[in-house]
Design a protein around this motif. Structure first.
Motif, PDB file in Angstrom:
ATOM      1  N   UNK A  90       0.722  -0.809  -0.023  1.00  0.00           N
ATOM      2  CA  UNK A  90      -0.207   0.059  -0.185  1.00  0.00           C
ATOM      3  C   UNK A  90       0.907   1.366  -0.409  1.00  0.00           C
ATOM      4  N   UNK A  91       0.374   1.919  -0.071  1.00  0.00           N
ATOM      5  CA  UNK A  91       0.766   3.565  -0.683  1.00  0.00           C
ATOM      6  C   UNK A  91       0.171   4.636   0.533  1.00  0.00           C
ATOM      7  N   UNK A  92      -0.563   4.226   0.593  1.00  0.00           N
ATOM      8  CA  UNK A  92      -0.962   5.324   2.162  1.00  0.00           C
ATOM      9  C   UNK A  92      -1.857   3.886   3.398  1.00  0.00           C
ATOM     10  N   UNK A  93      -1.595   4.869   4.208  1.00  0.00           N
ATOM     11  CA  UNK A  93      -1.792   4.227   5.643  1.00  0.00           C
ATOM     12  C   UNK A  93      -2.770   5.188   6.556  1.00  0.00           C
ATOM     13  N   UNK A  94      -3.923   4.815   6.065  1.00  0.00           N
ATOM     14  CA  UNK A  94      -4.592   5.721   7.305  1.00  0.00           C
ATOM     15  C   UNK A  94      -5.472   6.669   5.948  1.00  0.00           C
ATOM     16  N   UNK A  95      -6.247   8.046   6.265  1.00  0.00           N
ATOM     17  CA  UNK A  95      -6.127   8.700   5.442  1.00  0.00           C
ATOM     18  C   UNK A  95      -5.682   9.760   5.722  1.00  0.00           C
ATOM     19  N   UNK A  96      -5.842  10.827   4.080  1.00  0.00           N
ATOM     20  CA  UNK A  96      -4.451  11.532   4.026  1.00  0.00           C
ATOM     21  C   UNK A  96      -5.312  12.628   3.607  1.00  0.00           C
ATOM     22  N   UNK A  97      -5.138  14.261   4.304  1.00  0.00           N
ATOM     23  CA  UNK A  97      -5.702  15.548   3.889  1.00  0.00           C
ATOM     24  C   UNK A  97      -5.662  16.272   2.515  1.00  0.00           C
ATOM     25  N   UNK A  98      -6.101  15.897   1.629  1.00  0.00           N
ATOM     26  CA  UNK A  98      -6.044  16.546   0.200  1.00  0.00           C
ATOM     27  C   UNK A  98      -5.076  17.814   0.328  1.00  0.00           C
ATOM     28  N   UNK A  99      -5.380  18.262   0.739  1.00  0.00           N
ATOM     29  CA  UNK A  99      -4.959  20.269   0.771  1.00  0.00           C
ATOM     30  C   UNK A  99      -3.467  20.043   1.547  1.00  0.00           C
ATOM     31  N   UNK A 100      -2.982  18.520   2.326  1.00  0.00           N
ATOM     32  CA  UNK A 100      -1.857  18.749   2.433  1.00  0.00           C
ATOM     33  C   UNK A 100      -0.810  17.961   1.612  1.00  0.00           C
ATOM     34  N   UNK A 101      -2.196  17.056   0.805  1.00  0.00           N
ATOM     35  CA  UNK A 101      -0.825  16.520  -0.086  1.00  0.00           C
ATOM     36  C   UNK A 101      -1.084  17.444  -1.081  1.00  0.00           C
ATOM     37  N   UNK A 102      -1.270  18.449  -1.247  1.00  0.00           N
ATOM     38  CA  UNK A 102      -1.038  19.485  -2.363  1.00  0.00           C
ATOM     39  C   UNK A 102      -0.538  20.426  -1.746  1.00  0.00           C
ATOM     40  N   UNK A 103      -0.229  20.603  -0.901  1.00  0.00           N
ATOM     41  CA  UNK A 103       0.570  22.091  -0.625  1.00  0.00           C
ATOM     42  C   UNK A 103       1.776  21.495  -0.771  1.00  0.00           C
ATOM     43  N   UNK A 104       1.939  19.879  -0.440  1.00  0.00           N
ATOM     44  CA  UNK A 104       3.303  18.900  -0.158  1.00  0.00           C
ATOM     45  C   UNK A 104       3.982  18.759  -1.414  1.00  0.00           C
ATOM     46  N   UNK A 105       2.597  18.589  -2.401  1.00  0.00           N
ATOM     47  CA  UNK A 105       3.261  18.512  -4.105  1.00  0.00           C
ATOM     48  C   UNK A 105       3.400  19.725  -5.178  1.00  0.00           C
ATOM     49  N   UNK A 106       3.742  20.973  -3.460  1.00  0.00           N
ATOM     50  CA  UNK A 106       3.578  22.762  -4.372  1.00  0.00           C
ATOM     51  C   UNK A 106       4.761  23.254  -4.183  1.00  0.00           C
ATOM     52  N   UNK A 107       5.396  22.302  -3.083  1.00  0.00           N
ATOM     53  CA  UNK A 107       6.894  22.581  -2.397  1.00  0.00           C
ATOM     54  C   UNK A 107       7.913  22.734  -3.510  1.00  0.00           C
ATOM     55  N   UNK A 108       8.549  24.647  -3.540  1.00  0.00           N
ATOM     56  CA  UNK A 108       9.557  24.502  -4.166  1.00  0.00           C
ATOM     57  C   UNK A 108      11.251  25.276  -3.360  1.00  0.00           C
ATOM     58  N   UNK A 109      12.100  24.511  -3.829  1.00  0.00           N
ATOM     59  CA  UNK A 109      12.745  24.632  -2.921  1.00  0.00           C
ATOM     60  C   UNK A 109      13.306  26.481  -3.244  1.00  0.00           C
ATOM     61  N   UNK A 110      13.457  26.790  -4.770  1.00  0.00           N
ATOM     62  CA  UNK A 110      13.585  28.641  -4.703  1.00  0.00           C
ATOM     63  C   UNK A 110      12.824  29.387  -4.322  1.00  0.00           C
TER      64      UNK A 110
END
Length: 137
Positions: A90-110
């Motif tokens: 499995x790639x997911x355990x429990x529930x993942x908040x969509x806002x958190x996943x979106x925020x993580x996906x938008x992280x940029x070092x710049x």
């Protein structure tokens, strides 16, 4: 720990209140040494971008993935396997908040923040060294 089916006796290194991420031992930054000794990195996530987009935190992700470690996005109600699946596939355990996943996906070092200019230089150097070690492979 439950998602990875770890025993109750598994040692964990928790870096909660680190004062100085760049402290060196014999001229070597400690962060890569610590991560090298671990099997995985659990990135404790928030839906607040300013809490997740700190350069030291993103550097941990870069070092862990460069070293081939498992990376998990840990949220208050679950975890997301970002590199390798949990035991059982499995790639997911429990529930993942969509806002958190979106925020993580938008992280940029710049766009990430760093409080001290000297820290920015240390972090940039670490990224450069990581990129050059990848080219040598």
């Amino acid at each position: 720990a439950e998602a990875l089916q770890m025993s109750d006796f598994t040692p964990l290194w928790l870096r909660l209140f680190a004062k100085d991420s760049k402290t060196e031992a014999e001229g070597t930054p400690l962060l890569p040494i610590a991560i090298r000794e671990c099997e995985a990195l659990a990135f404790c996530a928030s839906s607040e971008p300013e809490r997740m987009s700190r350069k030291w935190r993103l550097l941990q992700i870069e070092i862990a993935t460069r070293l081939g470690k498992s990376l998990f996005l840990a949220t208050p109600h679950g975890a997301l396997a970002c590199v390798k699946p949990f035991p059982g596939g499995a790639m997911v355990f429990g529930d993942i908040d969509a806002d958190i996943a979106r925020t993580f996906g938008r992280l940029r070092m710049e766009d990430a923040k760093c409080e001290y200019r000297e820290d920015e230089e240390v972090i940039a150097k670490s990224f450069e060294e990581g990129a050059s070690s990848e080219k040598e492979r």
